[in-house]
Motif scaffolding. Structure first.
Motif, PDB file in Angstrom:
ATOM      1  N   TYR A 252       0.820  -1.208   0.000  1.00  0.00           N
ATOM      2  CA  TYR A 252       0.000   0.000   0.000  1.00  0.00           C
ATOM      3  C   TYR A 252       0.857   1.262   0.000  1.00  0.00           C
ATOM      4  O   TYR A 252       1.911   1.309   0.631  1.00  0.00           O
ATOM      5  CB  TYR A 252      -0.883  -0.022   1.251  1.00  0.00           C
ATOM      6  N   VAL A 253       0.383   2.278  -0.688  1.00  0.00           N
ATOM      7  CA  VAL A 253       0.965   3.619  -0.597  1.00  0.00           C
ATOM      8  C   VAL A 253      -0.174   4.582  -0.302  1.00  0.00           C
ATOM      9  O   VAL A 253      -1.137   4.680  -1.069  1.00  0.00           O
ATOM     10  CB  VAL A 253       1.679   4.037  -1.901  1.00  0.00           C
ATOM     11  N   GLY A 254      -0.093   5.263   0.840  1.00  0.00           N
ATOM     12  CA  GLY A 254      -1.137   6.203   1.220  1.00  0.00           C
ATOM     13  C   GLY A 254      -1.550   6.019   2.662  1.00  0.00           C
ATOM     14  O   GLY A 254      -0.887   5.323   3.439  1.00  0.00           O
ATOM     15  N   VAL A 255      -2.664   6.653   3.023  1.00  0.00           N
ATOM     16  CA  VAL A 255      -3.238   6.549   4.360  1.00  0.00           C
ATOM     17  C   VAL A 255      -4.316   5.472   4.333  1.00  0.00           C
ATOM     18  O   VAL A 255      -5.162   5.449   3.445  1.00  0.00           O
ATOM     19  CB  VAL A 255      -3.832   7.902   4.803  1.00  0.00           C
ATOM     20  N   LEU A 256      -4.269   4.582   5.314  1.00  0.00           N
ATOM     21  CA  LEU A 256      -5.203   3.453   5.397  1.00  0.00           C
ATOM     22  C   LEU A 256      -5.763   3.381   6.813  1.00  0.00           C
ATOM     23  O   LEU A 256      -5.002   3.448   7.785  1.00  0.00           O
ATOM     24  CB  LEU A 256      -4.481   2.142   5.077  1.00  0.00           C
ATOM     25  N   CYS A 257      -7.081   3.257   6.921  1.00  0.00           N
ATOM     26  CA  CYS A 257      -7.701   3.048   8.228  1.00  0.00           C
ATOM     27  C   CYS A 257      -8.212   1.622   8.308  1.00  0.00           C
ATOM     28  O   CYS A 257      -8.862   1.133   7.378  1.00  0.00           O
ATOM     29  CB  CYS A 257      -8.857   4.025   8.441  1.00  0.00           C
ATOM     30  N   VAL A 258      -7.924   0.960   9.413  1.00  0.00           N
ATOM     31  CA  VAL A 258      -8.426  -0.403   9.660  1.00  0.00           C
ATOM     32  C   VAL A 258      -9.260  -0.362  10.943  1.00  0.00           C
ATOM     33  O   VAL A 258      -8.791   0.102  11.979  1.00  0.00           O
ATOM     34  CB  VAL A 258      -7.278  -1.418   9.802  1.00  0.00           C
ATOM     35  N   GLU A 259     -10.509  -0.835  10.839  1.00  0.00           N
ATOM     36  CA  GLU A 259     -11.427  -0.842  11.975  1.00  0.00           C
ATOM     37  C   GLU A 259     -11.508  -2.237  12.584  1.00  0.00           C
ATOM     38  O   GLU A 259     -11.545  -3.234  11.866  1.00  0.00           O
ATOM     39  CB  GLU A 259     -12.815  -0.388  11.539  1.00  0.00           C
ATOM     40  N   PHE A 260     -11.562  -2.277  13.913  1.00  0.00           N
ATOM     41  CA  PHE A 260     -11.577  -3.542  14.659  1.00  0.00           C
ATOM     42  C   PHE A 260     -12.746  -3.581  15.643  1.00  0.00           C
ATOM     43  O   PHE A 260     -13.188  -2.551  16.150  1.00  0.00           O
ATOM     44  CB  PHE A 260     -10.287  -3.717  15.469  1.00  0.00           C
ATOM     45  N   PHE A 261     -13.188  -4.806  15.935  1.00  0.00           N
ATOM     46  CA  PHE A 261     -14.074  -5.063  17.064  1.00  0.00           C
ATOM     47  C   PHE A 261     -13.235  -5.633  18.202  1.00  0.00           C
ATOM     48  O   PHE A 261     -12.413  -6.529  17.989  1.00  0.00           O
ATOM     49  CB  PHE A 261     -15.150  -6.082  16.699  1.00  0.00           C
ATOM     50  N   VAL A 262     -13.450  -5.118  19.406  1.00  0.00           N
ATOM     51  CA  VAL A 262     -12.841  -5.686  20.604  1.00  0.00           C
ATOM     52  C   VAL A 262     -13.918  -6.545  21.266  1.00  0.00           C
ATOM     53  O   VAL A 262     -14.973  -6.036  21.652  1.00  0.00           O
ATOM     54  CB  VAL A 262     -12.357  -4.593  21.577  1.00  0.00           C
TER      55      VAL A 262
END
Length: 391
Positions: A252-262
């Motif tokens: 990847y090149v750029g800004v990446l958001c990854v969302e998680f469940f706890v």
């Protein structure tokens, strides 16, 4: 991303596909660093188009407009994942594009996205693809129900999702979603939600913002809290490692958001990724020395990535159109900004949208404080003034 000989320095033009609020904040960040900007978006009143040096008003798949954008820019990015991946491919033939079309295409398809997470060794919720009567009939109810049926493509902010508890409800939900390809995910016992924003450069350098604790209401992000101790350290380490693995796996090149469940037992499962800056990272505009939007500029321009430092505990409140009211004469009554801005550490960001609608993101309020307790107390005061439910 096509090859380039060196960094793209201030004074040149950076382009963005999409003219929403994320594009607007990217444009502001690029302009602050001395770049000219160009936006391609069909809406004459698009938030980003209104503040950019140049606004190309055309559809995202308009080949002539894409050629015009590529011809006027030194590099191009996107501000949301539902632009046609083919448009990014077309741009990449003549100008560096970050993130690449291949990464965006994966983020556009929940089934492909989950397959990528599994390849990266990141835990996901039990799930199944439903794209035919046969796959619907093959669902293991004991393993996957109750669950959430989600359209494989074009779902966001809770749209394209239906909760189901029985086989009959599942069949009805698939019918309701027009029998398009869907992913059924088992509902898990959640304790909370969090997200990680990483930025990866052309050279593979990777930096990140602190892990963000999120609260969603009606499928839309309502509150993000970022301070040391907002999550157990073990969970923080796992989330950071998983997000970096996902970015590396995409090259990847750029800004990446990854969302998680706890989950209730403290374990993490990944929910989804967004190949762009994210609502949960807006706090970085006022709580860190490098915002997610400056990171986006640096990535696409091939500039060095400095590890961001959080200098203040921060809380972000999403400002939806529900907070605006109609007076008896029909005029629109804005929230009490004067009272809110009298509170210490409150930073208002509005997106230039003239029409307030329920559920529509109109802006956000970043609240910073000397301590987490101070930031939280002020944020709760601001929420009470705005009519936002306490958290």
């Amino acid at each position: 991303m096509t090859a380039t000989t060196g960094p793209i320095l201030p004074g040149q033009t950076l382009g963005v596909l999409g003219g929403g609020q994320l594009g607007r904040m990217f444009v502001h960040a690029a302009q602050a660093m001395g770049y000219a900007t160009a936006v391609l978006d069909p809406d004459a009143q698009s938030p980003a188009g209104l503040v950019s040096h140049r606004h190309i008003r055309a559809a995202y798949d308009d080949s002539q407009a894409l050629a015009e954008l590529a011809g006027s820019c030194a590099a191009v990015t996107t501000e949301f994942e539902n632009v046609p991946a083919a448009a990014l491919q077309m741009l990449a033939r003549s100008v560096p594009v970050a993130p690449a079309a291949a990464a965006v295409a994966i983020a556009q398809d929940r089934a492909a996205e989950k397959a990528h997470f599994v390849r990266c060794g990141v835990p996901v919720a039990p799930h199944a693809l439903i794209d035919s009567e046969q796959t619907l009939a093959a669902v293991d109810a004991q393993t996957l129900l109750p669950g959430i049926l989600k359209t494989a493509r074009l779902g966001y902010d809770g749209k394209g999702q239906v909760r189901v508890a029985t086989r009959a409800e599942l069949a009805d939900a698939w019918q309701q979603l027009a029998r398009v390809p869907c992913v059924l995910e088992k509902m898990l016992p959640l304790r909370e939600e969090c997200s990680v924003i990483v930025a990866r450069g052309r050279d593979g350098a990777l930096v990140h913002l602190p892990v963000q604790r999120n609260l969603h209401r009606d499928g839309i992000l309502a509150v993000t809290e970022v301070f040391e101790g907002n999550l157990p350290s073990v969970g923080v380490d796992k989330a950071l490692h998983a997000a970096k693995s996902i970015a590396q796996g995409l090259d990847y090149v750029g800004v990446l958001c990854v969302e998680f469940f706890v989950l209730e037992d403290g374990s993490l499962v990944v929910n989804e990724m967004a190949p762009r800056p994210h609502n949960s990272g807006h706090w970085s505009q006022n709580g860190a020395d490098v915002s997610q939007f400056e990171l986006q500029v640096r990535c696409m321009a091939g500039l060095p990535l400095a590890q961001p430092r959080q200098h203040s505990p921060a809380i972000m409140l999403n400002l939806l159109g529900d907070l605006w009211h109609r007076a008896p004469d029909g005029s629109l009554v804005a929230p009490p900004w004067q009272q809110v801005l009298a509170l210490p550490g409150c930073h208002l960001h509005l997106y230039g949208k003239t029409e307030a609608k329920p559920g529509r993101k109109m802006g956000h309020l970043n609240v910073t404080g000397a301590t987490p307790e101070a930031a939280r107390a002020t944020a709760l005061q601001a929420a009470a003034l705005l009519g936002i439910a306490p958290f």
